[in-house]
Design an enzyme around this catalytic site. Structure first.
Site, PDB file in Angstrom:
ATOM      1  N   LYS A 153       0.851  -1.199   0.000  1.00  0.00           N
ATOM      2  CA  LYS A 153       0.000   0.000   0.000  1.00  0.00           C
ATOM      3  C   LYS A 153       0.890   1.254   0.000  1.00  0.00           C
ATOM      4  CE  LYS A 153      -2.233  -1.843   3.822  1.00  0.00           C
ATOM      5  NZ  LYS A 153      -2.874  -1.721   5.107  1.00  0.00           N
ATOM      6  N   ARG A 157     -11.643  -5.739  15.632  1.00  0.00           N
ATOM      7  CA  ARG A 157     -12.620  -4.680  15.899  1.00  0.00           C
ATOM      8  C   ARG A 157     -14.037  -5.173  15.696  1.00  0.00           C
ATOM      9  NH1 ARG A 157      -9.551  -0.821  11.801  1.00  0.00           N
ATOM     10  NH2 ARG A 157      -9.627  -2.855  10.814  1.00  0.00           N
TER      11      ARG A 157
HETATM   12  O1  PNS Z   1      -2.047  -3.432  10.158  1.00  0.00           O
HETATM   13  P1  PNS Z   1      -2.053  -4.344   8.973  1.00  0.00           P
HETATM   14  O2  PNS Z   1      -1.723  -3.582   7.715  1.00  0.00           O
HETATM   15  O3  PNS Z   1      -3.326  -5.131   8.860  1.00  0.00           O
HETATM   16  O4  PNS Z   1      -0.854  -5.395   9.208  1.00  0.00           O
HETATM   17  C1  PNS Z   1      -0.665  -6.473   8.353  1.00  0.00           C
HETATM   18  C2  PNS Z   1       0.612  -7.256   8.729  1.00  0.00           C
HETATM   19  C3  PNS Z   1       1.807  -6.341   8.805  1.00  0.00           C
HETATM   20  C4  PNS Z   1       0.430  -7.917  10.088  1.00  0.00           C
HETATM   21  C5  PNS Z   1       0.809  -8.355   7.635  1.00  0.00           C
HETATM   22  O5  PNS Z   1       0.709  -7.781   6.382  1.00  0.00           O
HETATM   23  C6  PNS Z   1       2.147  -9.071   7.749  1.00  0.00           C
HETATM   24  O6  PNS Z   1       2.405  -9.784   8.695  1.00  0.00           O
HETATM   25  N1  PNS Z   1       3.026  -8.866   6.749  1.00  0.00           N
HETATM   26  C7  PNS Z   1       4.366  -9.427   6.727  1.00  0.00           C
HETATM   27  C8  PNS Z   1       4.553 -10.460   5.622  1.00  0.00           C
HETATM   28  C9  PNS Z   1       4.073 -11.803   6.080  1.00  0.00           C
HETATM   29  O7  PNS Z   1       4.537 -12.369   7.060  1.00  0.00           O
HETATM   30  N2  PNS Z   1       3.073 -12.313   5.360  1.00  0.00           N
HETATM   31  C10 PNS Z   1       2.413 -13.548   5.690  1.00  0.00           C
HETATM   32  C11 PNS Z   1       1.343 -13.284   6.737  1.00  0.00           C
HETATM   33  S1  PNS Z   1       0.303 -14.649   6.882  1.00  0.00           S
END
Ligand code: PNS
Length: 165
Positions: A40, A89
């Site tokens: 994003k 939430r």
């Molecule tokens: O606040 P958000 O944007 O919902 O956070 C999303 C987040 C950062 C927790 C998720 O995108 C993430 O863990 N990204 C890192 C890459 C990763 O590990 N992907 C597999 C997750 S199952």
């Protein structure tokens, strides 16, 4: 017990803050970790977000702020964290969170995802909505920490003057 509270935090809201406050009472150490390789388009750079988080969170001695690239579970393991903390939430958050929790468990079964319910006061807040309302001139006081509101004003007036130029 060390927990990671991951997210984009673009910017931190009072909903995040509520979860961090409660999480800091549950774990010996809580690391608030900002995702770096975000698809994003962010309003604030990762460095700005780290600064904003530290400004707000320095009052919690067992809360740290960092950032990560790559897989969240690998970052957690490197930090010796055994818990991933996430907030829910509303029911609409559940499906996405369940998918992530199950994938993370498959990747590293020794790391547990723990969910906390957002406070009802903040359950409608998201960073995306805060940015949208603020950019359209709406009142966001009480939804983000005052220091974040100031940063949003500065960023918005800069963006507006750049557009006008
Ligand atoms: O606040 P958000 O944007 O919902 O956070 C999303 C987040 C950062 C927790 C998720 O995108 C993430 O863990 N990204 C890192 C890459 C990763 O590990 N992907 C597999 C997750 S199952």
């Amino acid at each position: 017990m060390i927990a990671i509270y991951p997210g984009s935090f673009d910017p931190i809201t009072n909903g995040h803050l509520d979860l961090i406050q409660r999480g800091s009472r549950m774990f010996d150490k809580l690391i608030v970790s900002i995702l770096r390789n975000e698809s994003k388009q962010a309003l604030f750079t990762v460095e700005e977000r780290i600064e904003m988080l530290r400004e707000v969170l320095h009052v919690y001695p067992n809360v740290e702020v960092d950032s990560f690239d790559g897989l969240l579970v690998d970052h957690a393991a490197a930090q010796e964290a055994t818990v991933l903390l996430r907030g829910i939430r509303a029911i609409s958050d559940y499906e996405y969170e369940l998918q992530m929790a199950l994938m993370n468990r498959r990747l590293r079964p020794d790391i547990e995802t723990i969910f906390m319910m957002a406070s009802e006061t903040y359950s409608f807040i998201s960073s995306r909505l805060v940015k949208e309302v603020f950019s359209l001139g709406g009142n966001i006081s009480g939804l983000v920490p005052p220091s974040v509101e100031t940063r949003l004003s500065t960023r918005l007036s800069k963006t507006k003057s750049q557009r006008g130029a």
